[in-house]
Enzyme design. Structure first.
Site, PDB file in Angstrom:
ATOM      1  N   HIS A 231      -4.079   6.724   1.072  1.00 30.51           N
ATOM      2  CA  HIS A 231      -4.237   5.399   0.441  1.00 30.51           C
ATOM      3  C   HIS A 231      -5.633   4.892   0.775  1.00 30.51           C
ATOM      4  CE1 HIS A 231      -4.173   1.206  -0.297  1.00 30.51           C
ATOM      5  NE2 HIS A 231      -4.084   0.892   0.987  1.00 30.51           N
TER       6      HIS A 231
ATOM      7  N   CYS B 267       0.815  -1.226   0.000  1.00 30.06           N
ATOM      8  CA  CYS B 267       0.000   0.000   0.000  1.00 30.06           C
ATOM      9  C   CYS B 267       0.844   1.270   0.000  1.00 30.06           C
ATOM     10  CB  CYS B 267      -0.930   0.001   1.203  1.00 30.06           C
ATOM     11  SG  CYS B 267      -1.888  -1.505   1.302  1.00 30.06           S
TER      12      CYS B 267
ATOM     13  N   ASN C 120      -9.991  -1.279  -2.527  1.00 31.29           N
ATOM     14  CA  ASN C 120      -8.596  -0.987  -2.194  1.00 31.29           C
ATOM     15  C   ASN C 120      -7.719  -1.501  -3.335  1.00 31.29           C
ATOM     16  OD1 ASN C 120      -5.984  -1.081  -1.209  1.00 31.29           O
ATOM     17  ND2 ASN C 120      -6.558  -1.819   0.821  1.00 31.29           N
TER      18      ASN C 120
HETATM   19  O1  UT7 Z   1      -4.595  -1.527   2.490  1.00 30.78           O
HETATM   20  C1  UT7 Z   1      -3.887  -2.346   3.366  1.00 30.78           C
HETATM   21  C2  UT7 Z   1      -4.245  -2.135   4.738  1.00 30.78           C
HETATM   22  N1  UT7 Z   1      -5.476  -2.814   5.034  1.00 30.78           N
HETATM   23  C3  UT7 Z   1      -6.279  -2.289   5.905  1.00 30.78           C
HETATM   24  O2  UT7 Z   1      -6.005  -1.207   6.358  1.00 30.78           O
HETATM   25  C4  UT7 Z   1      -7.490  -3.060   6.337  1.00 30.78           C
HETATM   26  C5  UT7 Z   1      -7.726  -2.848   7.808  1.00 30.78           C
HETATM   27  N2  UT7 Z   1      -8.835  -3.629   8.348  1.00 30.78           N
HETATM   28  C6  UT7 Z   1     -10.109  -3.419   7.977  1.00 30.78           C
HETATM   29  O3  UT7 Z   1     -10.383  -2.597   7.123  1.00 30.78           O
HETATM   30  C7  UT7 Z   1     -11.187  -4.179   8.704  1.00 30.78           C
HETATM   31  O4  UT7 Z   1     -10.619  -4.898   9.760  1.00 30.78           O
HETATM   32  C8  UT7 Z   1     -11.987  -5.167   7.787  1.00 30.78           C
HETATM   33  C9  UT7 Z   1     -12.864  -4.379   6.839  1.00 30.78           C
HETATM   34  C10 UT7 Z   1     -11.047  -6.054   7.028  1.00 30.78           C
HETATM   35  C11 UT7 Z   1     -12.880  -6.068   8.620  1.00 30.78           C
HETATM   36  O5  UT7 Z   1     -13.765  -5.283   9.363  1.00 30.78           O
HETATM   37  P1  UT7 Z   1     -13.899  -5.519  10.959  1.00 30.78           P
HETATM   38  O6  UT7 Z   1     -14.938  -4.595  11.400  1.00 30.78           O
HETATM   39  O7  UT7 Z   1     -12.529  -5.365  11.547  1.00 30.78           O
HETATM   40  O8  UT7 Z   1     -14.417  -6.998  11.024  1.00 30.78           O
HETATM   41  P2  UT7 Z   1     -13.772  -8.282  11.738  1.00 30.78           P
HETATM   42  O9  UT7 Z   1     -12.629  -8.791  10.936  1.00 30.78           O
HETATM   43  O10 UT7 Z   1     -13.535  -7.978  13.175  1.00 30.78           O
HETATM   44  O11 UT7 Z   1     -14.966  -9.296  11.623  1.00 30.78           O
HETATM   45  C12 UT7 Z   1     -16.223  -9.053  12.253  1.00 30.78           C
HETATM   46  C13 UT7 Z   1     -17.202 -10.114  11.822  1.00 30.78           C
HETATM   47  C14 UT7 Z   1     -16.666 -11.527  11.957  1.00 30.78           C
HETATM   48  O12 UT7 Z   1     -17.732 -12.364  12.328  1.00 30.78           O
HETATM   49  P3  UT7 Z   1     -17.949 -12.807  13.868  1.00 30.78           P
HETATM   50  O13 UT7 Z   1     -16.681 -13.524  14.264  1.00 30.78           O
HETATM   51  O14 UT7 Z   1     -18.142 -11.518  14.627  1.00 30.78           O
HETATM   52  O15 UT7 Z   1     -19.149 -13.670  13.798  1.00 30.78           O
HETATM   53  C15 UT7 Z   1     -16.261 -11.879  10.549  1.00 30.78           C
HETATM   54  O16 UT7 Z   1     -16.285 -13.251  10.300  1.00 30.78           O
HETATM   55  O17 UT7 Z   1     -17.527  -9.942  10.437  1.00 30.78           O
HETATM   56  C16 UT7 Z   1     -17.301 -11.171   9.744  1.00 30.78           C
HETATM   57  N3  UT7 Z   1     -16.887 -10.859   8.389  1.00 30.78           N
HETATM   58  C17 UT7 Z   1     -17.759 -10.698   7.368  1.00 30.78           C
HETATM   59  N4  UT7 Z   1     -19.090 -10.774   7.320  1.00 30.78           N
HETATM   60  C18 UT7 Z   1     -19.666 -10.542   6.120  1.00 30.78           C
HETATM   61  C19 UT7 Z   1     -15.624 -10.665   7.930  1.00 30.78           C
HETATM   62  N5  UT7 Z   1     -15.671 -10.377   6.627  1.00 30.78           N
HETATM   63  C20 UT7 Z   1     -16.965 -10.391   6.252  1.00 30.78           C
HETATM   64  C21 UT7 Z   1     -17.629 -10.161   5.034  1.00 30.78           C
HETATM   65  N6  UT7 Z   1     -18.984 -10.253   5.020  1.00 30.78           N
HETATM   66  N7  UT7 Z   1     -16.956  -9.849   3.917  1.00 30.78           N
END
Ligand code: UT7
Length: 350
Positions: A277, A116, A307
């Site tokens: 970014h 990134c 992204n």
């Molecule tokens: O560019 C490079 C740098 N990258 C970043 O900066 C990304 C940084 N991270 C993020 O943007 C976020 O962490 C994400 C968008 C990737 C994920 O969002 P989050 O709010 O942190 O979600 P999480 O990973 O804590 O997951 C929450 C829940 C989980 O379910 P449970 O365990 O609470 O039942 C996941 O399994 O959301 C679930 N989940 C989804 N549900 C529906 C994860 N991905 C998805 C999805 N659709 N695509």
């Protein structure tokens, strides 16, 4: 003697025609439009047409536009820098493919592997070459064909829904115009978290960094990159500890922006446009609120493209400029954070 700085003389971007909506993804994995928009701001992204478009081919198209805008031809370009994490080949890099396709005359071609932050790392490298007088027209490209290596099963949903394909390019030239050009760049890394956002297999590591050697048979040479056990386990896609990456991003973005401001004696009020970014709209909004910037001073287009890693800043910069949001004399701040971890910033007086 007048100070020589680096200016962006022309910009261009290319995104594939193929639009993939959140509903399209919900047809192949357990996800939904509401979750994706709420957590990331993304509505749709573009995917390459398989077997036709690649990081390099998109980079070539973006470069042609940037070169036209800069008023230069293939003969003028004296160096190429290509930033990508989704290259056409494991080796050689995309830089030489661009050199070949554009018919550049045996100029040097450097590939940057800083995910990134790749575009800003590339800008910083180019800036040094231009300030020393070594090169006069550097083509800097960020291009990604993420969709060629994502896990489209539910297991990969936290990563897959975020990423999109595209490329952006700029032509960089020296300028002696008073106070204009790249004022400063700042590059950082913290390899302690290398595996927190990584595409580990294929690779030559054989589990060396993680201690996870279960995929390898001890006595087989030449079989480390991609073993049958890796294939059987389906462990051949990017992985991310999303919340951990998020927390680090919202800390490092403001830190590295402030570093650039203080290095040049500016304050946050002096920023006319921040192009972060495009990792996640929530991250950009967090950074905006920490920095105390108004809405019209932060540009986001992740809603349309997802992204696009190394391509996200040049695509966003191009769109902001085309929309009249980056004008002569403006102070433009670029900032990025991502896999590595690496993070970086640049300040440009337009
Ligand atoms: O560019 C490079 C740098 N990258 C970043 O900066 C990304 C940084 N991270 C993020 O943007 C976020 O962490 C994400 C968008 C990737 C994920 O969002 P989050 O709010 O942190 O979600 P999480 O990973 O804590 O997951 C929450 C829940 C989980 O379910 P449970 O365990 O609470 O039942 C996941 O399994 O959301 C679930 N989940 C989804 N549900 C529906 C994860 N991905 C998805 C999805 N659709 N695509």
């Amino acid at each position: 003697m007048k100070q020589v700085r680096t200016k962006i003389a022309g910009m261009g971007y290319y995104v594939p025609e193929n639009v993939v909506t959140n509903d399209d993804l919900a047809k192949v994995m357990d996800t939904n439009d509401e979750w994706i928009q709420e957590r990331t701001g993304i509505k749709e992204r573009r995917y390459v047409t398989r077997m036709k478009e690649t990081a390099a081919t998109m980079g070539v198209e973006a470069s042609k536009k940037a070169m036209e805008k800069a008023g230069v031809t293939a003969e003028d370009i004296d160096f190429v820098i290509f930033a990508t994490l989704s290259p056409d080949y494991f080796f050689p890099g995309c830089g030489v493919l661009v050199q070949r396709e554009l018919g550049l005359d045996k100029v040097g071609a450097l590939d940057i592997r800083n995910q990134c932050s790749g575009f800003i790392y590339g800008l910083s490298v180019a800036d040094q070459f231009i300030k020393t007088g070594m090169y006069k027209n550097i083509l800097l490209i960020g291009g990604e064909a993420h969709s060629s290596g994502l896990d489209f099963s539910t297991r990969g949903r936290n990563v897959t829904v975020i990423f999109g394909d595209g490329a952006g390019a700029v032509v960089l030239q020296p300028t002696e115009e008073d106070g204009k050009g790249v004022l400063t760049t700042h590059l950082h890394s913290d390899g302690r978290y290398a595996e927190k956002l990584a595409f580990i297999n294929p690779g030559s590591h054989g589990g060396a960094h993680t201690g996870n050697t279960e995929y390898y048979d001890e006595d087989v040479y030449g079989e480390l990159m991609m073993t049958q056990k890796i294939m059987d386990a389906g462990d051949r896609y990017p992985n991310m500890e999303g919340p951990f990456v998020f927390k680090n991003a919202v800390r490092r973005f403001p830190e590295v922006i402030n570093e650039a401001l203080s290095a040049t004696g500016h304050s946050v009020e002096d920023i006319d446009m921040l192009i972060p970014h495009q990792a996640n709209l929530r991250i950009s909004q967090f950074v905006q609120s920490i920095m105390g910037l108004p809405d019209d001073k932060v540009f986001n287009n992740i809603q349309k493209y997802g992204n696009t890693t190394a391509a996200s800043i040049p695509i966003a910069l191009c769109e902001a400029y085309d929309a009249g949001k980056v004008k002569d004399g403006d102070l433009v701040c670029l900032a990025a954070f991502g896999s590595g971890f690496t993070w970086a910033s640049a300040l440009i007086r337009w």
